[in-house]
Write a protein that holds these residues in place. Structure first.
Motif, PDB file in Angstrom:
ATOM      1  N   ILE A 273     -35.595  17.858  -7.294  1.00  0.00           N
ATOM      2  CA  ILE A 273     -34.191  17.435  -7.184  1.00  0.00           C
ATOM      3  C   ILE A 273     -33.274  18.457  -7.846  1.00  0.00           C
ATOM      4  O   ILE A 273     -32.189  18.750  -7.350  1.00  0.00           O
ATOM      5  CB  ILE A 273     -34.004  16.038  -7.807  1.00  0.00           C
ATOM      6  N   GLY A 274     -33.734  19.022  -8.955  1.00  0.00           N
ATOM      7  CA  GLY A 274     -32.952  20.071  -9.602  1.00  0.00           C
ATOM      8  C   GLY A 274     -32.747  21.261  -8.686  1.00  0.00           C
ATOM      9  O   GLY A 274     -31.646  21.839  -8.638  1.00  0.00           O
ATOM     10  N   GLN A 275     -33.793  21.643  -7.958  1.00  0.00           N
ATOM     11  CA  GLN A 275     -33.651  22.737  -6.991  1.00  0.00           C
ATOM     12  C   GLN A 275     -32.611  22.412  -5.927  1.00  0.00           C
ATOM     13  O   GLN A 275     -31.816  23.278  -5.545  1.00  0.00           O
ATOM     14  CB  GLN A 275     -35.000  23.019  -6.331  1.00  0.00           C
ATOM     15  N   VAL A 276     -32.623  21.163  -5.467  1.00  0.00           N
ATOM     16  CA  VAL A 276     -31.668  20.758  -4.431  1.00  0.00           C
ATOM     17  C   VAL A 276     -30.242  20.838  -4.954  1.00  0.00           C
ATOM     18  O   VAL A 276     -29.353  21.406  -4.300  1.00  0.00           O
ATOM     19  CB  VAL A 276     -31.965  19.330  -3.940  1.00  0.00           C
ATOM     20  N   THR A 277     -29.993  20.276  -6.125  1.00  0.00           N
ATOM     21  CA  THR A 277     -28.614  20.218  -6.629  1.00  0.00           C
ATOM     22  C   THR A 277     -28.078  21.589  -7.038  1.00  0.00           C
ATOM     23  O   THR A 277     -26.861  21.765  -7.153  1.00  0.00           O
ATOM     24  CB  THR A 277     -28.508  19.252  -7.826  1.00  0.00           C
ATOM     25  N   ARG A 278     -28.991  22.548  -7.241  1.00  0.00           N
ATOM     26  CA  ARG A 278     -28.547  23.902  -7.588  1.00  0.00           C
ATOM     27  C   ARG A 278     -28.412  24.813  -6.371  1.00  0.00           C
ATOM     28  O   ARG A 278     -27.868  25.924  -6.488  1.00  0.00           O
ATOM     29  CB  ARG A 278     -29.522  24.540  -8.588  1.00  0.00           C
ATOM     30  N   ALA A 279     -28.904  24.379  -5.228  1.00  0.00           N
ATOM     31  CA  ALA A 279     -28.859  25.206  -4.022  1.00  0.00           C
ATOM     32  C   ALA A 279     -27.404  25.512  -3.635  1.00  0.00           C
ATOM     33  O   ALA A 279     -26.553  24.621  -3.651  1.00  0.00           O
ATOM     34  CB  ALA A 279     -29.567  24.502  -2.868  1.00  0.00           C
ATOM     35  N   GLN A 280     -27.140  26.756  -3.290  1.00  0.00           N
ATOM     36  CA  GLN A 280     -25.762  27.179  -3.033  1.00  0.00           C
ATOM     37  C   GLN A 280     -25.115  26.391  -1.899  1.00  0.00           C
ATOM     38  O   GLN A 280     -23.934  26.031  -1.978  1.00  0.00           O
ATOM     39  CB  GLN A 280     -25.716  28.674  -2.726  1.00  0.00           C
ATOM     40  N   ASP A 281     -25.875  26.122  -0.825  1.00  0.00           N
ATOM     41  CA  ASP A 281     -25.287  25.390   0.295  1.00  0.00           C
ATOM     42  C   ASP A 281     -24.973  23.944  -0.074  1.00  0.00           C
ATOM     43  O   ASP A 281     -23.965  23.375   0.374  1.00  0.00           O
ATOM     44  CB  ASP A 281     -26.194  25.439   1.524  1.00  0.00           C
ATOM     45  N   VAL A 282     -25.803  23.350  -0.930  1.00  0.00           N
ATOM     46  CA  VAL A 282     -25.547  21.983  -1.381  1.00  0.00           C
ATOM     47  C   VAL A 282     -24.336  21.950  -2.304  1.00  0.00           C
ATOM     48  O   VAL A 282     -23.459  21.083  -2.171  1.00  0.00           O
ATOM     49  CB  VAL A 282     -26.777  21.402  -2.094  1.00  0.00           C
ATOM     50  N   VAL A 283     -24.274  22.880  -3.236  1.00  0.00           N
ATOM     51  CA  VAL A 283     -23.130  22.952  -4.154  1.00  0.00           C
ATOM     52  C   VAL A 283     -21.828  23.119  -3.365  1.00  0.00           C
ATOM     53  O   VAL A 283     -20.819  22.452  -3.655  1.00  0.00           O
ATOM     54  CB  VAL A 283     -23.304  24.110  -5.153  1.00  0.00           C
ATOM     55  N   ALA A 284     -21.851  23.978  -2.350  1.00  0.00           N
ATOM     56  CA  ALA A 284     -20.658  24.205  -1.538  1.00  0.00           C
ATOM     57  C   ALA A 284     -20.271  22.960  -0.749  1.00  0.00           C
ATOM     58  O   ALA A 284     -19.097  22.589  -0.664  1.00  0.00           O
ATOM     59  CB  ALA A 284     -20.885  25.376  -0.590  1.00  0.00           C
ATOM     60  N   ALA A 285     -21.280  22.292  -0.175  1.00  0.00           N
ATOM     61  CA  ALA A 285     -21.008  21.083   0.609  1.00  0.00           C
ATOM     62  C   ALA A 285     -20.440  19.974  -0.266  1.00  0.00           C
ATOM     63  O   ALA A 285     -19.516  19.255   0.143  1.00  0.00           O
ATOM     64  CB  ALA A 285     -22.292  20.603   1.294  1.00  0.00           C
ATOM     65  N   MET A 286     -20.965  19.831  -1.468  1.00  0.00           N
ATOM     66  CA  MET A 286     -20.468  18.803  -2.368  1.00  0.00           C
ATOM     67  C   MET A 286     -19.086  19.156  -2.921  1.00  0.00           C
ATOM     68  O   MET A 286     -18.223  18.287  -3.083  1.00  0.00           O
ATOM     69  CB  MET A 286     -21.451  18.590  -3.524  1.00  0.00           C
ATOM     70  N   ALA A 287     -18.852  20.438  -3.194  1.00  0.00           N
ATOM     71  CA  ALA A 287     -17.534  20.848  -3.694  1.00  0.00           C
ATOM     72  C   ALA A 287     -16.443  20.555  -2.670  1.00  0.00           C
ATOM     73  O   ALA A 287     -15.302  20.238  -3.029  1.00  0.00           O
ATOM     74  CB  ALA A 287     -17.542  22.335  -4.044  1.00  0.00           C
ATOM     75  N   ALA A 288     -16.806  20.626  -1.390  1.00  0.00           N
ATOM     76  CA  ALA A 288     -15.836  20.351  -0.326  1.00  0.00           C
ATOM     77  C   ALA A 288     -15.345  18.909  -0.366  1.00  0.00           C
ATOM     78  O   ALA A 288     -14.248  18.607   0.123  1.00  0.00           O
ATOM     79  CB  ALA A 288     -16.453  20.658   1.038  1.00  0.00           C
TER      80      ALA A 288
END
Length: 324
Positions: A273-288
């Protein structure tokens, strides 16, 4: 004979101790279920499905999202708390299921800090206070002054009693020493529609729901309920910047498993789960959608969730909300 009995007992004891470790090493060997205790198509559901897809890639097994809504998330939370503690049933938990609901309901049948083991945090998310553009409120201070001069005259919509959109308003009233009139709805959509129509003056809502209306000039954003400004609304001040630091309130989410789940299994899940939440595409999608990773794992997240219980209980008491 006694010698053989002692030997058999020793072998049995060793097998008992080794078996969980062996199972943990083989984990996961089949599909996993992520229980989302809310209806499909909401923010929680969307985040969960993104998490499930990414987790499946890392763990090498399918992760099935199962929506089990009801009782502000407690039906799904109870189901996971009573599931087999083997790591194959997980809960998408929130500040509501793990903390606020303990004060909202009289008949909570589980004790989340004891019955659910924290695995890893997901995202924190704040609401933004918006007003219909036809109102005279151009700043948070305008709103506060109006509410002070005419207690109860300012009305605010929410997605329902006990929701984050309600509790954020309760937090503001307590911090600013004001009284406003609560107009609860059955969901954020109907509440926002009435604010846009001018039937209710203000509400706390999620940035992704209101940003287009703010840009179109239909709503005016007065303040962000979180601790930092939002990329989607960079000119909108936080509660602290607007002069009311005690009004800040952020919701959060994370993954939990039944208490008693082996440490090695929790560690495997936490790492994934830590890998998922740190993934650049996930971070970008959530920041949106103005959601940001918290970065808390295992015991650290467990302590955080436990510390949140008295804080959210206090917010609920301030709001006066109770649910059956």
């Amino acid at each position: 004979m006694k010698h053989w009995s002692k030997t058999l007992l020793a072998v049995a004891a060793a097998a008992f101790l080794i078996a969980p470790q062996a199972r943990a090493q083989d984990y996961p060997s089949r599909s996993l279920t992520l229980v989302v205790p809310f209806a499909a198509a909401g923010i929680s559901d969307n985040q969960s499905r993104l998490l499930a897809r990414k987790l499946a890639d890392i763990l090498g097994q399918p992760v099935v999202v199962e929506n089990r809504p009801g009782a502000s998330g407690m039906i799904g939370a109870e189901a996971v708390a009573h599931a087999k503690p083997d790591g194959y049933t997980m809960l998408y938990g929130t500040h509501g299921t793990q903390a606020a609901n303990l004060a909202l309901f009289d008949n909570v049948r589980i004790d989340p800090p004891k019955d659910l083991r924290a695995v890893h945090s997901l995202f924190r998310q704040s609401t933004v206070l918006v007003a219909n553009a036809a109102t005279p409120y151009r700043s948070l201070d305008d709103l506060v002054q109006a509410a002070r001069q005419r207690p109860g005259s300012v009305n605010y919509a929410s997605a329902g009693s006990g929701t984050q959109t309600h509790l954020a308003a309760a937090k503001l009233q307590s911090a600013a020493g004001i009284s406003m009139t609560h107009v609860p709805y059955k969901g954020a959509g109907p509440a926002l529609s009435d604010v846009l129509a001018g039937n209710v003056e203000i509400m706390f809502s999620y940035p992704e729901s209101v940003s287009q209306h703010v840009a179109a000039g239909k709503l005016r954003a007065l303040a962000v309920a979180g601790t930092s400004r939002l990329d989607a609304m960079p000119t909108v001040p936080t509660m602290a910047e607007a002069g009311y630091p005690d009004a800040a309130l952020e919701g959060w989410s994370g993954v939990f498993v039944p208490a008693g789940t082996p440490d090695a299994v929790v560690a495997r899940l936490a790492d994934a789960i830590g890998q998922v939440t740190r993934a650049q595409d996930v971070v970008a999608a959530m920041a949106a959608i103005s959601s940001f990773p918290m970065g808390l794992s295992d015991r650290e997240f467990q302590r955080f969730a436990e510390d949140e219980v008295p804080r959210w209980k206090a917010v609920v008491r301030q709001s006066g909300a109770r649910l059956e």
